[in-house]
Design a protein around this motif. Structure first.
Motif, mmCIF file in Angstrom:
data_model
loop_
_atom_site.group_PDB
_atom_site.id
_atom_site.type_symbol
_atom_site.label_atom_id
_atom_site.label_comp_id
_atom_site.label_asym_id
_atom_site.label_seq_id
_atom_site.Cartn_x
_atom_site.Cartn_y
_atom_site.Cartn_z
ATOM 1 N N ARG A 154 28.324 33.546 36.351
ATOM 2 C CA ARG A 154 26.986 33.013 36.613
ATOM 3 C C ARG A 154 25.984 33.552 35.587
ATOM 4 O O ARG A 154 25.189 32.817 35.021
ATOM 5 C CB ARG A 154 26.550 33.399 38.034
ATOM 6 C CG ARG A 154 25.135 32.989 38.381
ATOM 7 C CD ARG A 154 24.742 33.478 39.758
ATOM 8 N NE ARG A 154 25.451 32.763 40.815
ATOM 9 C CZ ARG A 154 25.056 31.576 41.293
ATOM 10 N NH1 ARG A 154 23.983 30.999 40.805
ATOM 11 N NH2 ARG A 154 25.729 30.969 42.231
ATOM 12 N N ASP B 92 23.930 31.415 32.876
ATOM 13 C CA ASP B 92 22.469 31.488 32.862
ATOM 14 C C ASP B 92 21.940 31.843 31.480
ATOM 15 O O ASP B 92 20.923 31.326 31.038
ATOM 16 C CB ASP B 92 21.961 32.530 33.872
ATOM 17 C CG ASP B 92 21.931 31.971 35.290
ATOM 18 O OD1 ASP B 92 22.069 30.739 35.446
ATOM 19 O OD2 ASP B 92 21.793 32.770 36.232
ATOM 20 N N SER B 93 22.637 32.733 30.793
ATOM 21 C CA SER B 93 22.123 33.148 29.488
ATOM 22 C C SER B 93 22.456 32.133 28.400
ATOM 23 O O SER B 93 21.844 32.122 27.348
ATOM 24 C CB SER B 93 22.605 34.556 29.121
ATOM 25 O OG SER B 93 23.978 34.665 29.316
ATOM 26 N N GLU C 12 20.148 23.654 31.039
ATOM 27 C CA GLU C 12 18.899 24.375 31.278
ATOM 28 C C GLU C 12 18.277 23.951 32.609
ATOM 29 O O GLU C 12 18.079 22.766 32.869
ATOM 30 C CB GLU C 12 17.910 24.107 30.129
ATOM 31 C CG GLU C 12 16.616 24.882 30.312
ATOM 32 C CD GLU C 12 15.824 25.026 29.009
ATOM 33 O OE1 GLU C 12 16.238 24.492 27.968
ATOM 34 O OE2 GLU C 12 14.769 25.693 29.061
#
Ligand code: ZN
Length: 115
Positions: free
Chosen positions: A45, A49-50, A58
């Motif tokens: 996760r 996310d990064s 996004e």
């Protein structure tokens, strides 16, 4: 880091799919990470996310299901639940186990937005 390359693989898959189906944004992505998949769901996760900013992931909501691990125990001749690899059979204490469930990581489904 193993999860970072898995996250890159997921993004690749989503981008290929977007090219094929013509969507521009993913609003929700559902993954399945089996307990025996040897993937840390939290690290995955974090890696996704990064990776997401500037990509079509996004702002996407990320759901990660973790189906329980299962294995076939040879001495017991039955399926037992196995929360992680390397554990012994809870019934006989043996290690002659063949993982049968919760071994995969996969994209279950995604919600997308068209242009
Ligand atoms: Zn057993």
């Amino acid at each position: 880091m193993h999860e970072a390359s898995l996250a890159a693989g997921v993004l690749q898959l989503v981008e290929d799919c977007a090219r094929r189906e013509g969507f521009v944004r993913v609003t929700r992505l559902r993954l399945e990470v089996g307990q025996l998949a040897q993937v840390d769901a939290r690290a995955l996760r974090f890696a996704l996310d990064s990776l997401a900013p500037g990509t079509l992931l996004e702002g996407a909501a990320l759901d990660i299901d973790e189906p329980p691990g299962q294995a076939w125990c040879l001495p017991c001749s039955q399926t037992i639940s196995l929360p992680r690899r390397g554990m012994a059979c809870p019934l006989c204490g043996g290690h002659q186990l063949q993982a049968t469930g919760g071994t995969d990581m996969r994209v279950v489904d995604m919600q997308v937005e068209d242009a």
